[in-house]
Design a protein around this motif. Structure first.
Motif, PDB file in Angstrom:
ATOM      1  N   LEU A 170      28.422  50.085  47.375  1.00  0.00           N
ATOM      2  CA  LEU A 170      29.209  48.448  48.378  1.00  0.00           C
ATOM      3  C   LEU A 170      29.801  47.338  46.928  1.00  0.00           C
ATOM      4  O   LEU A 170      30.120  46.547  47.845  1.00  0.00           O
ATOM      5  CB  LEU A 170      27.950  48.379  48.871  1.00  0.00           C
ATOM      6  CG  LEU A 170      27.653  48.824  50.899  1.00  0.00           C
ATOM      7  CD1 LEU A 170      26.096  49.104  51.101  1.00  0.00           C
ATOM      8  CD2 LEU A 170      29.004  48.878  51.235  1.00  0.00           C
ATOM      9  N   SER A 201      31.159  47.957  44.999  1.00  0.00           N
ATOM     10  CA  SER A 201      32.633  47.843  44.164  1.00  0.00           C
ATOM     11  C   SER A 201      33.412  47.578  45.511  1.00  0.00           C
ATOM     12  O   SER A 201      34.800  46.716  44.184  1.00  0.00           O
ATOM     13  CB  SER A 201      32.700  49.187  44.590  1.00  0.00           C
ATOM     14  OG  SER A 201      32.751  49.532  45.896  1.00  0.00           O
ATOM     15  N   TYR A 202      33.090  46.438  46.288  1.00  0.00           N
ATOM     16  CA  TYR A 202      34.294  45.987  47.353  1.00  0.00           C
ATOM     17  C   TYR A 202      33.759  44.764  46.989  1.00  0.00           C
ATOM     18  O   TYR A 202      34.623  43.699  46.781  1.00  0.00           O
ATOM     19  CB  TYR A 202      33.810  46.502  48.622  1.00  0.00           C
ATOM     20  CG  TYR A 202      33.976  47.539  49.485  1.00  0.00           C
ATOM     21  CD1 TYR A 202      35.420  48.004  49.508  1.00  0.00           C
ATOM     22  CD2 TYR A 202      32.962  48.481  49.188  1.00  0.00           C
ATOM     23  CE1 TYR A 202      35.987  49.231  49.992  1.00  0.00           C
ATOM     24  CE2 TYR A 202      33.569  49.655  50.002  1.00  0.00           C
ATOM     25  CZ  TYR A 202      34.796  49.907  49.870  1.00  0.00           C
ATOM     26  OH  TYR A 202      34.951  51.259  50.944  1.00  0.00           O
ATOM     27  N   LEU A 203      32.982  44.043  46.200  1.00  0.00           N
ATOM     28  CA  LEU A 203      32.597  42.903  45.977  1.00  0.00           C
ATOM     29  C   LEU A 203      33.502  42.733  44.674  1.00  0.00           C
ATOM     30  O   LEU A 203      33.986  41.352  44.653  1.00  0.00           O
ATOM     31  CB  LEU A 203      31.547  42.427  45.603  1.00  0.00           C
ATOM     32  CG  LEU A 203      30.465  42.071  46.722  1.00  0.00           C
ATOM     33  CD1 LEU A 203      28.690  41.622  46.302  1.00  0.00           C
ATOM     34  CD2 LEU A 203      30.565  41.280  47.492  1.00  0.00           C
ATOM     35  N   SER A 204      33.103  43.743  43.336  1.00  0.00           N
ATOM     36  CA  SER A 204      34.211  44.260  42.744  1.00  0.00           C
ATOM     37  C   SER A 204      35.942  43.352  43.106  1.00  0.00           C
ATOM     38  O   SER A 204      36.767  42.936  42.351  1.00  0.00           O
ATOM     39  CB  SER A 204      33.843  45.015  41.604  1.00  0.00           C
ATOM     40  OG  SER A 204      33.137  45.470  41.397  1.00  0.00           O
ATOM     41  N   PHE A 205      36.759  43.706  44.433  1.00  0.00           N
ATOM     42  CA  PHE A 205      37.467  44.096  44.570  1.00  0.00           C
ATOM     43  C   PHE A 205      37.628  42.316  45.218  1.00  0.00           C
ATOM     44  O   PHE A 205      39.322  41.882  44.749  1.00  0.00           O
ATOM     45  CB  PHE A 205      38.073  44.913  45.421  1.00  0.00           C
ATOM     46  CG  PHE A 205      37.974  46.791  45.031  1.00  0.00           C
ATOM     47  CD1 PHE A 205      38.186  46.974  43.760  1.00  0.00           C
ATOM     48  CD2 PHE A 205      37.443  47.157  45.729  1.00  0.00           C
ATOM     49  CE1 PHE A 205      38.174  48.344  43.708  1.00  0.00           C
ATOM     50  CE2 PHE A 205      37.178  48.892  45.979  1.00  0.00           C
ATOM     51  CZ  PHE A 205      38.081  48.895  44.521  1.00  0.00           C
ATOM     52  N   ALA A 206      36.913  42.253  45.473  1.00  0.00           N
ATOM     53  CA  ALA A 206      36.850  40.912  46.361  1.00  0.00           C
ATOM     54  C   ALA A 206      37.444  39.526  44.967  1.00  0.00           C
ATOM     55  O   ALA A 206      37.829  39.149  44.864  1.00  0.00           O
ATOM     56  CB  ALA A 206      36.373  40.230  47.300  1.00  0.00           C
ATOM     57  N   TYR A 265      34.718  45.139  36.250  1.00  0.00           N
ATOM     58  CA  TYR A 265      34.193  45.934  37.604  1.00  0.00           C
ATOM     59  C   TYR A 265      32.737  45.703  38.225  1.00  0.00           C
ATOM     60  O   TYR A 265      32.372  45.399  39.046  1.00  0.00           O
ATOM     61  CB  TYR A 265      35.255  47.221  37.450  1.00  0.00           C
ATOM     62  CG  TYR A 265      34.559  47.930  38.819  1.00  0.00           C
ATOM     63  CD1 TYR A 265      35.331  48.614  39.497  1.00  0.00           C
ATOM     64  CD2 TYR A 265      33.423  49.625  38.873  1.00  0.00           C
ATOM     65  CE1 TYR A 265      35.034  49.093  41.264  1.00  0.00           C
ATOM     66  CE2 TYR A 265      33.520  49.951  39.743  1.00  0.00           C
ATOM     67  CZ  TYR A 265      34.108  50.249  40.804  1.00  0.00           C
ATOM     68  OH  TYR A 265      34.015  51.012  42.065  1.00  0.00           O
ATOM     69  N   GLY A 321      30.870  43.381  40.414  1.00  0.00           N
ATOM     70  CA  GLY A 321      30.329  43.225  41.704  1.00  0.00           C
ATOM     71  C   GLY A 321      29.283  43.853  41.788  1.00  0.00           C
ATOM     72  O   GLY A 321      28.242  43.944  42.805  1.00  0.00           O
ATOM     73  N   SER A 365      26.321  42.894  43.954  1.00  0.00           N
ATOM     74  CA  SER A 365      25.337  43.717  45.298  1.00  0.00           C
ATOM     75  C   SER A 365      23.796  43.971  45.263  1.00  0.00           C
ATOM     76  O   SER A 365      23.217  43.881  45.234  1.00  0.00           O
ATOM     77  CB  SER A 365      26.547  44.679  45.125  1.00  0.00           C
ATOM     78  OG  SER A 365      25.526  45.617  46.187  1.00  0.00           O
TER      79      SER A 365
END
Length: 396
Positions: free
Chosen positions: A225, A227-232, A243, A246, A250
């Motif tokens: 989960l 990883s999606y913070l990293s993308f944001a 990377y 995130g 999390s």
């Protein structure tokens, strides 16, 4: 001659390096005496062996290092999970503020020193910054992220310089962190105030197979989960976030949500996952270092990095006295500061663990420093670099 190791083979060799580090720590008293982490020393010995094979016999080795990145992200997920607001308050506002000031002050000083040396010696000021907090406090990942950005601003070969500088920093972060803390402890005759676990208490926290499986799944879930913070975070303009940031955030979010909701989790098993991830990550990272990058480095880069080492040793002594309280906990945090300031959060944990294995436990240093320092450095450093880089680009 070309040798290619696949994912499993590369990880197997990394695991052998971890075993070598454990054996060396038991047999070579010098390593324990000077608080040198086993995986770091063994990883460097392995990289020297592979350098010899490359230069003397023409053997080119290709690694599959996907597990290195996986274990790094799992480790930082565990670091974030350790950032319980309740436990961080254990350090008190003064300790939290002292850690934050020590990290932010170091980042600023590193860049002042790096740029002040780079410009008179004919290096682009952005490459001077690259050899400073970008690659040292930021690590290889941050250096790789900022390399293309700096090259776009006109700094030549910034990416290669950053990787080499980050490699140099990772090596010396653990080679000098433990000995500096040891010197402070010995000179000032400091003693731990926290009691070590008794044998009965150790048995009470013995690991459970079912809890371990559940904890692995929990950390994987939190990291995934994250990883999606990293993308944001990577969508934020003008800011470069690695990377693993995130994963840290999390971990912080889930730990505090689970505590607020009184959901159960198993800290001994999660600490075991953190230790496993850290040791294998360090072994893989260090054994795969291409030391020819350091051998081919320009004189100016070596001078800057040598100055960074002198700076952080002096800064660590200042912080121990004025920011960390001057006690044993502060001395252990000195080891962590040097690890974070020259290498990464993983170096900080390895350094502190090596010091505590010799001198005794420090709950404040072990629980508070790694999580809080990583959060501070991985927010402040990218922000500082992103905001000052355009100004330096005009100067260059």
């Amino acid at each position: 001659m070309q040798i290619t190791f696949d994912l499993l083979q590369t990880t197997a060799i990394g695991s052998a390096v971890v075993f070598l580090g454990i054996w060396l720590r038991r047999r070579v008293l010098l390593l324990e005496r000077y608080c040198l982490p086993g995986p770091v020393v063994a990883g460097l010995l392995a990289s020297l062996l592979f350098l010899l094979l490359r230069t003397a016999f023409g053997v080119q080795i290709t690694w599959n290092l996907q597990m290195k990145d996986l274990f790094m992200n799992l480790f930082f997920t565990c670091v974030g999970f350790g950032a319980s607001a309740r436990l961080l308050r254990m350090g008190g506002a003064r300790v939290l503020a002292g850690i934050a000031v020590s990290i932010c002050g170091l980042v600023v000083l590193q860049n002042i020193v790096g740029i002040a040396i780079a410009v008179p010696m004919g290096m682009h000021p952005l490459n001077g910054m690259m050899c400073s907090s970008v690659a040292t406090a930021g690590g290889v990942g941050t250096a790789a992220a900022f390399g293309p950005v700096f090259e776009g601003y006109g700094a030549p070969d910034s990416g290669v310089i950053g990787v080499a500088a980050g490699t140099f920093g990772m090596i010396f972060a653990s080679l000098i962190g433990g000995p500096v803390a040891r010197g402070i402890i010995r000179k000032q005759k400091l003693r731990p105030t926290d009691a070590a676990l008794s044998e009965e208490e150790r048995r009470q926290v013995s690991l459970s197979n079912s809890r371990l499986v559940g904890s692995w799944c929990l950390i994987f879930l939190i990291g995934g989960l994250g990883s999606y913070l990293s993308f944001a975070l990577q969508k934020i303009p003008m800011i470069e976030m690695p990377y693993f940031i995130g994963c840290i955030f999390s971990g912080v979010i889930f730990r505090n949500l689970m505590e607020a909701a009184h959901l159960p989790f198993d800290l001994p098993e999660i600490e075991s996952i953190s230790d496993v991830s850290l040791d294998i990550f360090l072994a893989l990272a260090l054994m795969s270092i291409d030391l020819t990058r350091l051998l081919d480095s320009a004189l100016v880069m070596v001078v800057i990095l040598a100055a960074q080492i002198i700076l952080i040793v002096l800064w660590a002594h200042f912080c121990h006295r004025f920011l960390f309280g001057g006690d044993y906990n502060g001395a252990v945090m000195v080891a962590g500061l040097i690890g974070t300031g020259l290498g990464a959060g993983s170096n900080a944990v390895a350094n502190e663990r090596a010091v505590m294995q010799q001198f005794g436990p420090s709950q404040v240093a072990w629980i508070v420093f790694p999580a809080w320092s990583v959060i501070v450095v991985d927010i402040f450093n990218p922000l500082f670099v992103s905001l000052t880089a355009p100004l330096l680009a005009r100067w260059g």
